[in-house]
Structures are given as C-alpha cells and as structure tokens.
Design a protein around this motif. Sequence first.
Motif, short mmCIF file in Angstrom:
data_model
loop_
_atom_site.label_atom_id
_atom_site.label_comp_id
_atom_site.label_asym_id
_atom_site.label_seq_id
_atom_site.Cartn_x
_atom_site.Cartn_y
_atom_site.Cartn_z
N THR A 108 0.84 -1.21 0.00
CA THR A 108 0.00 0.00 0.00
C THR A 108 0.87 1.25 0.00
O THR A 108 0.56 2.22 -0.70
CB THR A 108 -0.92 0.00 1.24
OG1 THR A 108 -1.77 -1.15 1.20
CG2 THR A 108 -1.79 1.26 1.27
N GLU A 109 1.93 1.24 0.77
CA GLU A 109 2.84 2.39 0.86
C GLU A 109 3.47 2.70 -0.50
O GLU A 109 3.59 3.86 -0.89
CB GLU A 109 3.94 2.13 1.90
CG GLU A 109 3.47 2.14 3.34
CD GLU A 109 2.58 0.96 3.69
OE1 GLU A 109 2.74 -0.11 3.06
OE2 GLU A 109 1.71 1.10 4.58
N ARG A 165 0.83 4.39 -2.65
CA ARG A 165 0.62 5.79 -2.27
C ARG A 165 1.73 6.67 -2.84
O ARG A 165 1.46 7.75 -3.37
CB ARG A 165 0.57 5.92 -0.74
CG ARG A 165 -0.73 5.45 -0.11
CD ARG A 165 -0.93 6.07 1.27
NE ARG A 165 -2.18 5.58 1.86
CZ ARG A 165 -2.25 4.64 2.79
NH1 ARG A 165 -1.14 4.06 3.23
NH2 ARG A 165 -3.41 4.26 3.29
N ASP A 190 -7.40 10.29 -9.60
CA ASP A 190 -8.41 9.36 -9.09
C ASP A 190 -8.82 8.36 -10.17
O ASP A 190 -9.12 7.20 -9.87
CB ASP A 190 -9.65 10.12 -8.59
CG ASP A 190 -10.55 9.24 -7.74
OD1 ASP A 190 -10.06 8.70 -6.72
OD2 ASP A 190 -11.73 9.07 -8.09
N ARG A 193 -6.10 5.85 -10.05
CA ARG A 193 -6.31 5.02 -8.85
C ARG A 193 -7.40 3.97 -9.09
O ARG A 193 -7.24 2.80 -8.75
CB ARG A 193 -6.72 5.90 -7.67
CG ARG A 193 -7.02 5.14 -6.38
CD ARG A 193 -7.88 5.95 -5.42
NE ARG A 193 -9.18 6.27 -5.97
CZ ARG A 193 -10.21 5.44 -5.99
NH1 ARG A 193 -10.10 4.22 -5.47
NH2 ARG A 193 -11.37 5.81 -6.52
N SER A 204 -6.88 -0.01 -9.11
CA SER A 204 -7.66 -0.76 -8.11
C SER A 204 -8.36 -1.95 -8.76
O SER A 204 -8.44 -3.03 -8.18
CB SER A 204 -8.69 0.14 -7.43
OG SER A 204 -8.06 1.08 -6.59
N MET A 235 -4.58 -1.63 -2.73
CA MET A 235 -5.35 -0.41 -2.99
C MET A 235 -6.55 -0.26 -2.05
O MET A 235 -7.21 0.78 -2.07
CB MET A 235 -5.85 -0.41 -4.45
CG MET A 235 -4.76 -0.53 -5.49
SD MET A 235 -3.61 0.87 -5.45
CE MET A 235 -4.68 2.19 -6.02
N ARG A 294 -6.88 0.28 1.08
CA ARG A 294 -6.82 1.35 2.06
C ARG A 294 -6.53 2.71 1.42
O ARG A 294 -6.37 3.71 2.11
CB ARG A 294 -5.76 1.04 3.13
CG ARG A 294 -6.22 -0.07 4.07
CD ARG A 294 -5.26 -0.29 5.23
NE ARG A 294 -4.06 -1.02 4.81
CZ ARG A 294 -2.82 -0.58 4.98
NH1 ARG A 294 -2.59 0.58 5.55
NH2 ARG A 294 -1.79 -1.31 4.58
N ILE A 295 -6.50 2.74 0.08
CA ILE A 295 -6.34 4.01 -0.64
C ILE A 295 -7.71 4.41 -1.16
O ILE A 295 -8.21 3.85 -2.14
CB ILE A 295 -5.32 3.90 -1.79
CG1 ILE A 295 -3.97 3.43 -1.24
CG2 ILE A 295 -5.18 5.23 -2.52
CD1 ILE A 295 -2.91 3.22 -2.29
N HIS A 296 -8.32 5.36 -0.49
CA HIS A 296 -9.70 5.71 -0.79
C HIS A 296 -9.81 6.72 -1.93
O HIS A 296 -8.80 7.28 -2.38
CB HIS A 296 -10.38 6.26 0.46
CG HIS A 296 -10.32 5.31 1.63
ND1 HIS A 296 -10.92 4.08 1.61
CD2 HIS A 296 -9.68 5.42 2.83
CE1 HIS A 296 -10.68 3.46 2.75
NE2 HIS A 296 -9.93 4.24 3.51
#
Length: 322
Positions: A88-89, A92, A110, A113, A117, A134, A136-138
């Motif tokens: 996740t890091e 980001r 977005d 993203r 996702s 992905m 936890r990446i809102h």
Amino acid sequence: MEEKIVLVLNEMSEYLTIPQMKKLQEVIIKNFAENEVEKTNISNDEFLKMFLAAKQIEGCSERTISYYQTTVEHLLSQTNTNVRKITTEEMRDYLANYQKRNNCSNVTVDNVRRNISSFFSWLEEEDYILKSPMKRIHKIKTKTVVKNTISDEGIEKLRDNCKEKRDLAIIDLLYSTGIRVGELVNLNIDDIDLEGRECVVYGKGDKERRVYFDAKAKVHLKEYIAERHDNNKALFVTLDAPHDRLKISGVELRLRRLGRKLELERIHPHKFRRSMATRAIDKGMPIEQVQKILGHSQIDTTMQYAMVNQTNVKTSHQKYMS
C-alpha cells in the motif's frame, strides 16, 4: 501462508491421529508450495495480459481496455517489484509522484487510482494475492464542477448550419435520445423504428436497452436514409466512398469543427447526453426514468449528468420562498 497452515493443523489435531496429522501436513505443504511456485513464475506482463483478457470477456469496450492497459503498463514500468508483493505504501508513493510529475488534477489521479484498483481487485479475486494494496487508498476528493450543457439556442445554431443531412440526423439523435457516441456509431439501419420513433442500442457490457427520439430526429433520419445509395448496414457512414461505418473519432471531429465555427463552447458528443439528461429533469421527468434511458446502473451516476438549470432554481425559490 505458513501461519495459516499452522492454524489448520492445530485445529485438526483434535480429530486426527499423529500419522494422519503428519500425512495432512505433508499434503498441505506440498500442494501449497507447488501452487506458490506456479504463481511466483508469472511475470507482471503476464498478469496484465490475463487481466485484460478477463475484462474483454466481461464485455468492456476497446477504449476501456486500452485505458486499463495504458494505466497499468505505466505502473509496471516504474517498479521492479512483482505485483504480488507491491505494498500500500508503494502505491501511495506512486500516485503522489504521478501527480507531481505530470502536474495533473485530482480527477485524473483518481481515474488512475480506480483503474489500478480494478487490476489489483482482479488479482485478489483470482487468488493471486491475499489482499489488494489499494483497499486502504480511498477515493481522492475532487471539486464538483457544474459542467455546461448545450442551450436551446446552441442546438438551433448547430441544426441551421449543418450542410449534410447525416450530420443533422446525428445531432438530433444524440440530443433527443442521450445515447453514447459509441452506441451511436454501432447502430444499424435495421435497429431504427421510424414509425415508433425508437431504437435498440447496446451499452456498456453489451446491455441492451430501448431509447426514443423526437419528431425532428425522425424526419431528418428518414431524409438521410432516403438519400443513401450504398449497401452498408450501418446507420451512419462516411460521406465519401467506400462509405464505411462512421467511427467515434469521425463524429467527435465533425461536431468539434462545427462548434468552433459557430463559436460555441466545447461541442462534443457527450455534451448532448448531459444536455438531454438536464433537460429531461428540468421538464419534470422522474430521475429513475432518466436513469433507464441513459442506461446507468447506479442512480448517482445519473445525478452527475443531470445538472439542474440554475434559472429554474431561482424561479422555484421566488415561487416558494417569496
């Protein structure tokens, strides 16, 4: 994975003898190890090819698949890590650097993203990864921009300055039905019911739906079809021989040039769709019916298209609050 194997063995120890437990452990480790080796041997490019093939089977359009491919390929070009080990890091950092490097808006980032996702969600569903990095990446917050529609005056200007009956029929069909440009170019002559003023289109995922057009569209479609002398089954074809089916880019280019000539703000096919939805809402059509006409699976999507006319808001305020 090893922790899960231990948990399974501990739970089964109450029910199995020691020889049975040893055999169970042997079988589990052997099969899981083989499975892990197989997955490890799959390259990032192979994962992408399988993902795109799956999306094609699901019925995604060529344009959507191309967008997926471009987005994920760019991600893979920026890392040497196997997708099964991306964190996740790392994602980001990638999105932050993408925005900084390309100086793009939150809307663009977005979209990136969302596409990435989809890729990792597919990997998770197919059991290639335990959990998508992905998750936890809102959704990235974006400003809600009220997009302009084509005014009644603008539509009349476009109609009056069309030199080709084909272009006039395209404008009227887009404006009265709200269909997507991809649905427009895929229409065949046999799909059109002139007497019933309706036609069948195939939307995203090849979902079939019926849409309706007004009297002006009927007249101009009839005139355009009557002047055709080619044998192409497509409803809209190129003006020059061999009169091939008109492409999306052809419609976009034609409308953009006409709009610029008339000094109208950004005329493109999707603007007709938004204009139709807004006009329908303003005239009192229930949002659920507009949703059905546009072929949206979620009503929230319809609401994004149907930007209520500000003049009507002012009139309503004066009526109810004065």
